[in-house]
Structures are given as C-alpha cells and as structure tokens.
Design an enzyme around this catalytic site. Structure first.
Site, PDB file in Angstrom:
ATOM      1  N   SER A  78       5.180  -5.780   1.712  1.00  0.00           N
ATOM      2  CA  SER A  78       5.200  -5.057   0.441  1.00  0.00           C
ATOM      3  C   SER A  78       6.437  -5.411  -0.369  1.00  0.00           C
ATOM      4  O   SER A  78       7.514  -5.685   0.186  1.00  0.00           O
ATOM      5  CB  SER A  78       5.186  -3.547   0.696  1.00  0.00           C
ATOM      6  OG  SER A  78       5.450  -2.824  -0.493  1.00  0.00           O
ATOM      7  N   TYR A  91       5.943   4.124   4.372  1.00  0.00           N
ATOM      8  CA  TYR A  91       5.258   2.840   4.173  1.00  0.00           C
ATOM      9  C   TYR A  91       6.229   1.664   4.261  1.00  0.00           C
ATOM     10  O   TYR A  91       5.978   0.685   4.972  1.00  0.00           O
ATOM     11  CB  TYR A  91       4.564   2.860   2.809  1.00  0.00           C
ATOM     12  CG  TYR A  91       3.831   1.594   2.459  1.00  0.00           C
ATOM     13  CD1 TYR A  91       2.676   1.223   3.142  1.00  0.00           C
ATOM     14  CD2 TYR A  91       4.283   0.766   1.433  1.00  0.00           C
ATOM     15  CE1 TYR A  91       1.988   0.058   2.815  1.00  0.00           C
ATOM     16  CE2 TYR A  91       3.605  -0.384   1.093  1.00  0.00           C
ATOM     17  CZ  TYR A  91       2.467  -0.740   1.785  1.00  0.00           C
ATOM     18  OH  TYR A  91       1.808  -1.895   1.463  1.00  0.00           O
TER      19      TYR A  91
END
Length: 223
Positions: A78, A91
C-alpha cells in the site's frame, strides 16, 4: 490457514505449482486508533489476512519454485506504508510487515531464480473504498490502471513499483520526519472518520472548509 493450505495443495496437484504468484487478497480498515481501543480484533483479523494469509500461500508454493529454480512473486502492498497514513494503523502495519518479509525473502532467494516485486498500490476505485465518501474527491486509479501495474511487475520484475505521490511521502518521512508528521496530523484532524468507522449507516460526511481546500490541492498531485 486451512483454506490456504488446501488452495496450495490444489494448485500443486492440478498444475504442478505456479510460475507467478500475485498476492492481492486483503482487507482495509479506516479507523482512528482512538476509536479502536475496544476493537483489538480489527488488528488481529487484518494481520491474519494481509500478512499471515499471504505468507501461508507463498511459503506453500515456494518449494515448487525452488525445485524449478524459477518463479516470481508480486505482493500488493500500500501507498500507506510509504506515507504512514493516519486512520490506517491496522492496515498499514499489516502491509509493512509484508514489505519487510518480502525484502528478507528477496535476499534469500536471489540466487535460486526466484524474484519478488512489492507494489505500493495507491487508492483504486473498487468497492473496498466505496464506504469512504471523501475518496471521491482524491486521486485514485482505475482498476485497469492497477492491473497494468501488476502486469508490468510480472514482465519486468522490478524490486518495487510505487507512484510519485508515494515516493514523495517516503522521502518526506526520511528527510524531514517532523514536518511529515505535522502534515499528516493536520490531514488527520481535518478529515473525519467515515460513517462506517463510526458505526453509522447511510450517514453523509460533512467536510470543513480546510478539508475541501486540501482535497483541491490533492487533485493537482498526479501519479
């Protein structure tokens, strides 16, 4: 984990393993740490899929790649790992763990014909980001553009693929970490939790004038 093992066994039995592995399955939770004190399970389940699930499949297929001395693994990480995005602690931590494991694995298997690519993927216009209304006003990739990044990773096998925005964030945190923290804290305070994070259904997010101004600025940042 049992499902991951069965999946690996199925691939080996029916296809003799794989030449390319793309770890794209994942979940994202956008919630401030202050709102997560009683939700430790969010961190556990995010790590379980994004990190441990990825490792389970990868480590199940690596022996076959080693035997053939050929294979390429693409791990979808990410942009948040590079920018340390607020509200994404669960996350980002899971993806950062995957990034670190990939760097170690790349060194261990470099002489066995097996390579790894990490893609620090930016926001992609999929149902995953739909609950957060403010994402409609920030730069995102079309699914086709994200797929093209993955295809490029399989063809050219670079160590990492990242956007200019992600690299800029990484450089800021490395060169001027205090300034980067102030910028991220300012954005954190201006952009509220999503209605989903607050447990509200059908609620619309109201943005401050400052938040609207920052959105306008972000529109001018191209990937």
């Amino acid at each position: 984990m049992n499902d991951a093992d069965r999946f690996v066994q199925l691939l080996v039995a029916n296809h003799g393993g794989v030449d390319f592995l793309i770890n794209n399955a994942g979940r994202s939770i956008r919630r401030a740490i202050e709102g997560s004190y009683d939700r430790f399970h969010d961190f556990e389940r995010t790590m379980q899929l994004n990190y441990f699930g990825c490792l389970r499949v990868t480590m199940g297929l690596l022996p076959g790649m080693v035997a053939k001395r050929k294979g390429h693994v693409v791990n979808i990480s990410s942009i948040g790992v590079l920018t340390n995005a607020p509200r994404f602690s669960a996350y980002v931590a899971s993806k950062a763990a995957l990034d670190a494991w990939t760097r170690c694995a790349s060194s261990e298997f470099a002489d066995q014909g097996i390579s790894f690519t990490t893609i620090n993927m930016p926001l992609v216009r999929t149902p995953m980001i739909a609950p957060t209304q403010i994402y409609k006003n920030v730069p995102t990739l079309a699914p086709e553009e994200a797929a093209d990044m993955i295809a490029q990773a399989c063809i050219f096998k670079p160590v990492r693929i990242a956007t200019r925005l992600g690299i800029t964030g990484q450089v800021m945190h490395a060169m001027v970490p205090r300034v980067a923290q102030i910028v991220m804290n300012t954005s954190f305070r201006m952009f509220p939790d999503s209605s989903a994070a607050k447990g509200e259904k059908g609620a619309k997010q109201q943005l401050s004038a400052e938040a609207v101004a920052m959105q306008q600025m972000m529109r001018g940042i191209h990937f």
